[in-house]
Design a protein around this motif. Structure first.
Motif, short mmCIF file in Angstrom:
data_model
loop_
_atom_site.label_atom_id
_atom_site.label_comp_id
_atom_site.label_asym_id
_atom_site.label_seq_id
_atom_site.Cartn_x
_atom_site.Cartn_y
_atom_site.Cartn_z
N ALA A 75 -0.73 26.84 -4.82
CA ALA A 75 -0.33 26.34 -6.15
C ALA A 75 -0.57 24.84 -6.26
O ALA A 75 -1.05 24.34 -7.29
CB ALA A 75 1.14 26.67 -6.41
N CYS A 76 -0.24 24.09 -5.22
CA CYS A 76 -0.44 22.63 -5.26
C CYS A 76 -1.90 22.29 -5.49
O CYS A 76 -2.23 21.38 -6.24
CB CYS A 76 0.03 21.98 -3.95
N ARG A 77 -2.78 23.04 -4.83
CA ARG A 77 -4.20 22.70 -4.92
C ARG A 77 -4.82 23.23 -6.21
O ARG A 77 -5.54 22.51 -6.89
CB ARG A 77 -4.94 23.29 -3.73
N THR A 78 -4.56 24.47 -6.54
CA THR A 78 -5.27 25.06 -7.67
C THR A 78 -4.55 24.85 -8.99
O THR A 78 -5.15 24.43 -9.96
CB THR A 78 -5.56 26.55 -7.43
N ASP A 79 -3.24 25.09 -9.04
CA ASP A 79 -2.54 24.93 -10.32
C ASP A 79 -2.32 23.46 -10.67
O ASP A 79 -2.52 23.04 -11.80
CB ASP A 79 -1.16 25.61 -10.31
N HIS A 80 -1.90 22.67 -9.67
CA HIS A 80 -1.56 21.27 -9.96
C HIS A 80 -2.69 20.30 -9.65
O HIS A 80 -2.64 19.14 -10.06
CB HIS A 80 -0.30 20.86 -9.17
N GLY A 81 -3.69 20.73 -8.91
CA GLY A 81 -4.82 19.87 -8.59
C GLY A 81 -4.46 18.67 -7.73
O GLY A 81 -5.10 17.62 -7.80
N LEU A 82 -3.44 18.83 -6.90
CA LEU A 82 -3.06 17.72 -6.01
C LEU A 82 -4.08 17.58 -4.87
O LEU A 82 -4.60 18.57 -4.38
CB LEU A 82 -1.67 17.97 -5.40
N PRO A 83 -4.33 16.32 -4.45
CA PRO A 83 -5.24 16.10 -3.33
C PRO A 83 -4.56 16.41 -1.99
O PRO A 83 -4.19 15.51 -1.23
CB PRO A 83 -5.61 14.62 -3.46
N VAL A 84 -4.36 17.68 -1.70
CA VAL A 84 -3.67 18.10 -0.48
C VAL A 84 -4.66 18.04 0.69
O VAL A 84 -5.71 18.67 0.64
CB VAL A 84 -3.12 19.54 -0.62
N VAL A 85 -4.31 17.25 1.71
CA VAL A 85 -5.20 17.13 2.87
C VAL A 85 -4.62 17.76 4.13
O VAL A 85 -5.33 17.94 5.11
CB VAL A 85 -5.56 15.65 3.16
N GLY A 86 -3.32 18.05 4.13
CA GLY A 86 -2.76 18.59 5.35
C GLY A 86 -1.29 18.91 5.24
O GLY A 86 -0.71 18.97 4.15
N LEU A 87 -0.69 19.12 6.42
CA LEU A 87 0.72 19.53 6.50
C LEU A 87 1.49 18.60 7.43
O LEU A 87 0.92 17.96 8.32
CB LEU A 87 0.81 20.96 7.06
N MET A 88 2.80 18.57 7.22
CA MET A 88 3.68 17.75 8.06
C MET A 88 4.88 18.59 8.46
O MET A 88 5.32 19.46 7.70
CB MET A 88 4.13 16.54 7.23
N CYS A 89 5.40 18.37 9.67
CA CYS A 89 6.67 19.01 10.03
C CYS A 89 7.52 18.08 10.89
O CYS A 89 7.03 17.11 11.47
CB CYS A 89 6.47 20.35 10.73
N LEU A 90 8.78 18.40 10.90
CA LEU A 90 9.80 17.63 11.61
C LEU A 90 10.66 18.69 12.31
O LEU A 90 11.61 19.21 11.72
CB LEU A 90 10.60 16.91 10.52
N PRO A 91 10.33 19.06 13.55
CA PRO A 91 11.05 20.15 14.21
C PRO A 91 12.53 19.83 14.39
O PRO A 91 12.92 18.67 14.44
CB PRO A 91 10.38 20.24 15.59
N PRO A 92 13.37 20.87 14.50
CA PRO A 92 14.80 20.66 14.76
C PRO A 92 14.98 19.82 16.02
O PRO A 92 14.25 20.02 16.99
CB PRO A 92 15.33 22.08 14.98
N GLU A 104 12.67 23.01 21.43
CA GLU A 104 11.38 22.76 22.05
C GLU A 104 10.36 22.66 20.90
O GLU A 104 10.26 23.58 20.08
CB GLU A 104 11.10 23.93 23.00
N PRO A 105 9.64 21.53 20.77
CA PRO A 105 8.82 21.35 19.57
C PRO A 105 7.54 22.18 19.52
O PRO A 105 7.03 22.46 18.43
CB PRO A 105 8.48 19.85 19.59
N SER A 106 7.02 22.60 20.68
CA SER A 106 5.70 23.25 20.70
C SER A 106 5.52 24.41 19.71
O SER A 106 4.51 24.45 19.01
CB SER A 106 5.37 23.78 22.10
N PRO A 107 6.47 25.35 19.63
CA PRO A 107 6.25 26.46 18.70
C PRO A 107 6.16 25.99 17.24
O PRO A 107 5.44 26.58 16.43
CB PRO A 107 7.49 27.35 18.88
N HIS A 108 6.87 24.90 16.93
CA HIS A 108 6.82 24.36 15.57
C HIS A 108 5.44 23.76 15.29
O HIS A 108 4.87 23.96 14.21
CB HIS A 108 7.93 23.33 15.37
N PHE A 109 4.93 23.03 16.27
CA PHE A 109 3.60 22.43 16.09
C PHE A 109 2.53 23.52 16.00
O PHE A 109 1.60 23.43 15.19
CB PHE A 109 3.29 21.49 17.27
N ALA A 110 2.69 24.55 16.81
CA ALA A 110 1.70 25.64 16.80
C ALA A 110 1.72 26.37 15.45
O ALA A 110 0.67 26.72 14.90
CB ALA A 110 1.98 26.61 17.94
#
Ligand SMILES: *Cc1c(COP(=O)(O)O)cnc(C)c1O
Length: 222
Positions: free
Chosen positions: A151-168, A172-178
């Motif tokens: 929706a961000c890319r097609t409906d709103h036309g936002l310049p989405v280049v990637g994703l971000m996360c902040l694990p709990p 152990e952060p690895s599964p979140h990064f994966a």
């Protein structure tokens, strides 16, 4: 004080390069975003003087107080917004930031798209994924990620280049990064913002392209 920050900065740079080489990646493929929130301009200057140009801030108001002055001296600064963005701050955020890493709800996506058209300025957008499904944390739930990204890319036309996360914090952060990498791959998104002071090496091993490092460079925030 500035010697301490510079020594920290050099060790973080070295550790990023080492982590990249361990998995046969080029250190140049990992952007260091120096997180300067809660630190004053005088503590930031020595890091700027070494050539560091990507910085992260959590709050629009604080960033407005610090960065316009510094940017007048260093026009190539790239400023990343890392904290939650309220819709009443969207105008200032679009004007100030080069990367908005915390697109996390439909209402914000709509407001950002409108403001970008209005200002004719298109900061890169990352979508924040709440990989740990923590109720108090911002971000799109993994189950809703595919439809929101589309929706961000097609409906709103936002310049989405990637994703971000902040694990709990206590996970152990690895599964979140994966998981983040897997969602990004489904959408052909090349930028993965993951890894902070305590876990940027693990994040780089799992494909991070931008690490957000505060404490390990600037020391603890009071
Ligand atoms: C504060 C913050 C960081 C930096 O964390 P450190 O542990 O100090 O390196 C990274 N990302 C986000 C989203 C933050 O809020």
């Amino acid at each position: 004080m500035s010697e301490e920050v510079l020594a920290n900065y050099a060790s973080v740079r070295a550790a990023i390069a080492a982590a990249a080489r361990e998995v046969n990646r080029s250190p140049d493929d990992v952007t260091l975003v120096a997180v300067s929130k809660n630190h004053e301009v005088d503590r930031i200057r020595p890091v700027l003087a070494t050539g560091q140009r990507a910085f992260g801030e959590n709050r629009v108001q604080e960033a407005l107080g610090k960065w316009p002055i510094l940017r007048a001296e260093y026009p190539e600064i790239r400023l990343h917004l890392l904290g939650p963005l309220q819709t009443n701050k969207v105008r200032e955020a679009v004007a100030l930031f080069d990367v908005i890493e915390t697109v996390d709800r439909p209402k914000l996506a709509v407001a950002l798209a409108a403001e970008m058209r209005h200002q004719n300025r298109r900061p890169e957008c990352l979508i924040q994924i709440n990989t740990g499904e923590e109720p108090q944390k911002a971000g799109i739930l993994p189950a809703d990620a595919d439809s929101f990204i589309t929706a961000c890319r097609t409906d709103h036309g936002l310049p989405v280049v990637g994703l971000m996360c902040l694990p709990p914090v206590n996970d152990e952060p690895s599964p979140h990064f994966a998981l983040l990498r897997e969602i990004a791959a489904r959408h052909g998104l090349g930028h993965l913002s993951m890894g902070m002071s305590g876990d940027f090496d693990v994040a780089i091993h799992l494909g991070s392209t931008q690490v957000r490092v505060g404490t390990a460079i600037f020391g603890s925030r009071i």
